[in-house]
Design an enzyme around this catalytic site. Structure first.
Site, PDB file in Angstrom:
ATOM      1  N   TYR A   1       0.860  -1.182   0.000  1.00  0.00           N
ATOM      2  CA  TYR A   1       0.000   0.000   0.000  1.00  0.00           C
ATOM      3  C   TYR A   1       0.898   1.233   0.000  1.00  0.00           C
ATOM      4  O   TYR A   1       0.814   2.100   0.866  1.00  0.00           O
ATOM      5  CB  TYR A   1      -0.962   0.004   1.185  1.00  0.00           C
ATOM      6  CG  TYR A   1      -2.265   0.707   0.859  1.00  0.00           C
ATOM      7  CD1 TYR A   1      -3.202   0.089   0.033  1.00  0.00           C
ATOM      8  CD2 TYR A   1      -2.535   1.984   1.338  1.00  0.00           C
ATOM      9  CE1 TYR A   1      -4.390   0.731  -0.293  1.00  0.00           C
ATOM     10  CE2 TYR A   1      -3.707   2.633   1.008  1.00  0.00           C
ATOM     11  CZ  TYR A   1      -4.633   2.001   0.199  1.00  0.00           C
ATOM     12  OH  TYR A   1      -5.814   2.641  -0.135  1.00  0.00           O
TER      13      TYR A   1
ATOM     14  N   LYS B   1       3.482  11.007   6.251  1.00  0.00           N
ATOM     15  CA  LYS B   1       2.744  10.095   5.367  1.00  0.00           C
ATOM     16  C   LYS B   1       2.682   8.699   5.955  1.00  0.00           C
ATOM     17  O   LYS B   1       3.640   8.229   6.565  1.00  0.00           O
ATOM     18  CB  LYS B   1       3.402  10.056   3.984  1.00  0.00           C
ATOM     19  CG  LYS B   1       3.210  11.359   3.241  1.00  0.00           C
ATOM     20  CD  LYS B   1       3.719  11.303   1.814  1.00  0.00           C
ATOM     21  CE  LYS B   1       3.711  12.683   1.189  1.00  0.00           C
ATOM     22  NZ  LYS B   1       2.547  12.898   0.312  1.00  0.00           N
ATOM     23  N   SER B   2       1.522   8.039   5.796  1.00  0.00           N
ATOM     24  CA  SER B   2       1.321   6.696   6.348  1.00  0.00           C
ATOM     25  C   SER B   2       0.160   6.031   5.647  1.00  0.00           C
ATOM     26  O   SER B   2      -0.817   6.693   5.260  1.00  0.00           O
ATOM     27  CB  SER B   2       1.014   6.782   7.842  1.00  0.00           C
ATOM     28  OG  SER B   2       0.417   5.581   8.291  1.00  0.00           O
ATOM     29  N   SER B   3       0.246   4.692   5.501  1.00  0.00           N
ATOM     30  CA  SER B   3      -0.875   3.940   4.929  1.00  0.00           C
ATOM     31  C   SER B   3      -2.126   4.131   5.766  1.00  0.00           C
ATOM     32  O   SER B   3      -3.248   4.012   5.271  1.00  0.00           O
ATOM     33  CB  SER B   3      -0.556   2.444   4.901  1.00  0.00           C
ATOM     34  OG  SER B   3       0.591   2.209   4.154  1.00  0.00           O
TER      35      SER B   3
ATOM     36  N   HIS C   1       3.111   4.515  -0.401  1.00  0.00           N
ATOM     37  CA  HIS C   1       2.861   5.960  -0.485  1.00  0.00           C
ATOM     38  C   HIS C   1       4.199   6.662  -0.731  1.00  0.00           C
ATOM     39  O   HIS C   1       5.237   6.000  -0.880  1.00  0.00           O
ATOM     40  CB  HIS C   1       2.170   6.457   0.784  1.00  0.00           C
ATOM     41  CG  HIS C   1       2.884   6.075   2.051  1.00  0.00           C
ATOM     42  ND1 HIS C   1       4.135   6.528   2.368  1.00  0.00           N
ATOM     43  CD2 HIS C   1       2.513   5.240   3.064  1.00  0.00           C
ATOM     44  CE1 HIS C   1       4.496   6.032   3.538  1.00  0.00           C
ATOM     45  NE2 HIS C   1       3.540   5.217   3.979  1.00  0.00           N
TER      46      HIS C   1
ATOM     47  N   HIS D   1       7.348   5.514   1.075  1.00  0.00           N
ATOM     48  CA  HIS D   1       8.036   4.355   0.496  1.00  0.00           C
ATOM     49  C   HIS D   1       8.822   4.741  -0.762  1.00  0.00           C
ATOM     50  O   HIS D   1       9.928   4.272  -0.989  1.00  0.00           O
ATOM     51  CB  HIS D   1       7.023   3.270   0.120  1.00  0.00           C
ATOM     52  CG  HIS D   1       6.255   2.727   1.286  1.00  0.00           C
ATOM     53  ND1 HIS D   1       4.894   2.901   1.418  1.00  0.00           N
ATOM     54  CD2 HIS D   1       6.646   2.029   2.382  1.00  0.00           C
ATOM     55  CE1 HIS D   1       4.484   2.314   2.536  1.00  0.00           C
ATOM     56  NE2 HIS D   1       5.527   1.786   3.144  1.00  0.00           N
TER      57      HIS D   1
ATOM     58  N   ASP E   1       9.055   5.497  11.699  1.00  0.00           N
ATOM     59  CA  ASP E   1       9.042   4.517  12.793  1.00  0.00           C
ATOM     60  C   ASP E   1      10.461   4.445  13.360  1.00  0.00           C
ATOM     61  O   ASP E   1      11.226   3.539  13.059  1.00  0.00           O
ATOM     62  CB  ASP E   1       8.572   3.161  12.296  1.00  0.00           C
ATOM     63  CG  ASP E   1       8.283   2.210  13.464  1.00  0.00           C
ATOM     64  OD1 ASP E   1       8.759   2.494  14.591  1.00  0.00           O
ATOM     65  OD2 ASP E   1       7.605   1.196  13.247  1.00  0.00           O
TER      66      ASP E   1
END
Lengths: 283, 283
Positions: B32, B184-186, B34, B37, B150
């Protein structure tokens, strides 16, 4: 033969060998080498361009009441034996090199451990799997050699390599024995003269059980009773366990079938001896 | 770009690349994808001959009440993004390929985990470290790329690579943010419209704290209070934690000094957001 004591130098050397396309055979040991180890080294010598021996008495795999301090060490003799066996690189790190600070990660072994020696040595195989994970990354071997003397260790390493996908081939080498059948071990030096005479009874009991199975015996309890009788008759040792399992899964069987292991451990005054045989049972 | 779904094929390919002397940059993800990544992939593209992306939603790192089933997946879109980012090999294994049977070994993380997200997710980082150990052996990267979003994961991977001597360079890439500062994050897709408007308050609070520290604040409790006030004033989210630690050791400090992390987690209706900043504090 070169002797390397630091992880950094070792990794640099091994990366260089791998770049040159050389195959690397690795024999991890706790030193005090005997003919069993030499057999592993000779196998490695036959099959690889480079042979690496590690000598490291790993504190992580000894329990609080076990013989870490008393474990025999003789690096001068080990070096000579390694040279004679054709070792290219001897890796001989200090404990402070391998464990400079508390580990932030550890390998825990969850299968194949709550039986045989693992049962009476909680955490032992966690220590083995953790140091092997470190050593495998330091040595980067093509093949790693282990003796079937410690068949449970071979089963655990099989699980470690398979589940973590180490690009390493596990080579299990048959147990090397004295002329009278006693499996070679660093711990044999702790036997008294009388105990040394009794010790071949372990292998004799295993062979007797195998013969009985070949003659049709299929009840694991009867196999265990037969071995216990033999050990009680011919030794003053205290039986730690006599077990029959599937191999390498190490699961109990109701009726013997497929590949099995018969494994025994006997405590003498100052040494605990183990032995085993693995073979296929016709159904 | 080629897509590989089996471990065996992947290892064969990677061994071939390594034999050719190629450097391999690896970006492990749960898919997924974004822009966060994509930033990792671009960094990997700059620094390596071969770029490998893995897409694998790892069940082992989800707790029993966590969102494994609900975790968003879109492999078709991921493939397109990967192609556009210049990925050479996409590794996309099924769960049954990665975990065909119960694991006989697992990695347990013992340091850097009982704080921040690890505190409320027991076993999470064990699952992360275990799947990374598998993936590192399958992909055999020269460099592995992780986002500082993270930061605790980066600290854990730093410990994993260091303590197990993986011959891999860890590259920590700064968090990628929306124009308004939201990391940004899923999981951002789970935010309601109103929550999406509030969410930039996380980063705003971190910047406010950093400014206060630059102006002389050294008491971690005061820093935390400042952030909590900000979050309570500007969001309806529930604060999970606001913490200040040394980095990457993740140890509490009495007075701020050296490299520190300020990390926060806030629960919204359907999404839990995390954010952090790391920086050096002058003493």
């Amino acid at each position: 033969m070169i002797v390397v004591t630091t992880i950094k130098e070792m990794q640099q050397k091994m990366i260089e060998y791998r770049k040159q396309g050389k195959t690397i055979g690795f024999v991890p040991t706790m030193g005090y080498l005997h003919e069993g180890h030499v057999t592993l080294l000779k196998e490695a010598r036959k099959e690889n361009d480079i042979v690496v021996l590690s000598v490291f008495v790993n504190p992580l795999q000894f329990g609080p009441n076990e013989d870490f301090d008393r474990y025999p060490r003789d690096i001068v003799r080990d070096e000579q034996i390694a040279k004679d066996a054709g070792v290219d690189v001897l890796f001989y790190p200090a404990v402070a090199e391998m464990y400079p600070r508390p580990l932030s990660v550890q390998v825990v072994v969850k299968e194949r451990v709550d039986v045989l020696c693992g049962k009476s040595r909680p955490g032992h195989f966690d220590g083995v799997a953790t140091v092997l994970t470190k050593l495998f990354h330091i040595v980067m071997p093509t093949r790693a050699y282990f003796g079937m003397k410690d068949a449970q260790q071979v089963a655990v390493v099989d699980g470690l390599i398979r589940d973590f996908h180490f690009p390493i081939e596990l080579v299990a080498v048959p147990t090397v024995r004295e002329a009278d059948g006693l499996a070679k071990s660093s711990r044999n030096v702790y036997l008294s003269e009388e105990e040394r005479k009794e010790a071949p009874a372990l292998y004799a009991a295993l062979k007797k059980a195998k013969a009985a199975i070949e003659n049709g015996l299929r009840d694991p309890r009867a196999v265990r009773a037969l071995i216990e009788d033999h050990l009680k008759t011919y030794t003053h040792g205290v039986i730690d366990y006599v077990e029959v399992y599937s191999y390498p899964e190490l699961k109990p069987l109701d009726t013997l079938a497929g590949k099995i292991i018969i494994a025994i451990a006997v405590r003498f005054t100052k040494a605990r001896l183990i032995d085993n045989i693995t073979f296929d049972v016709e159904s």
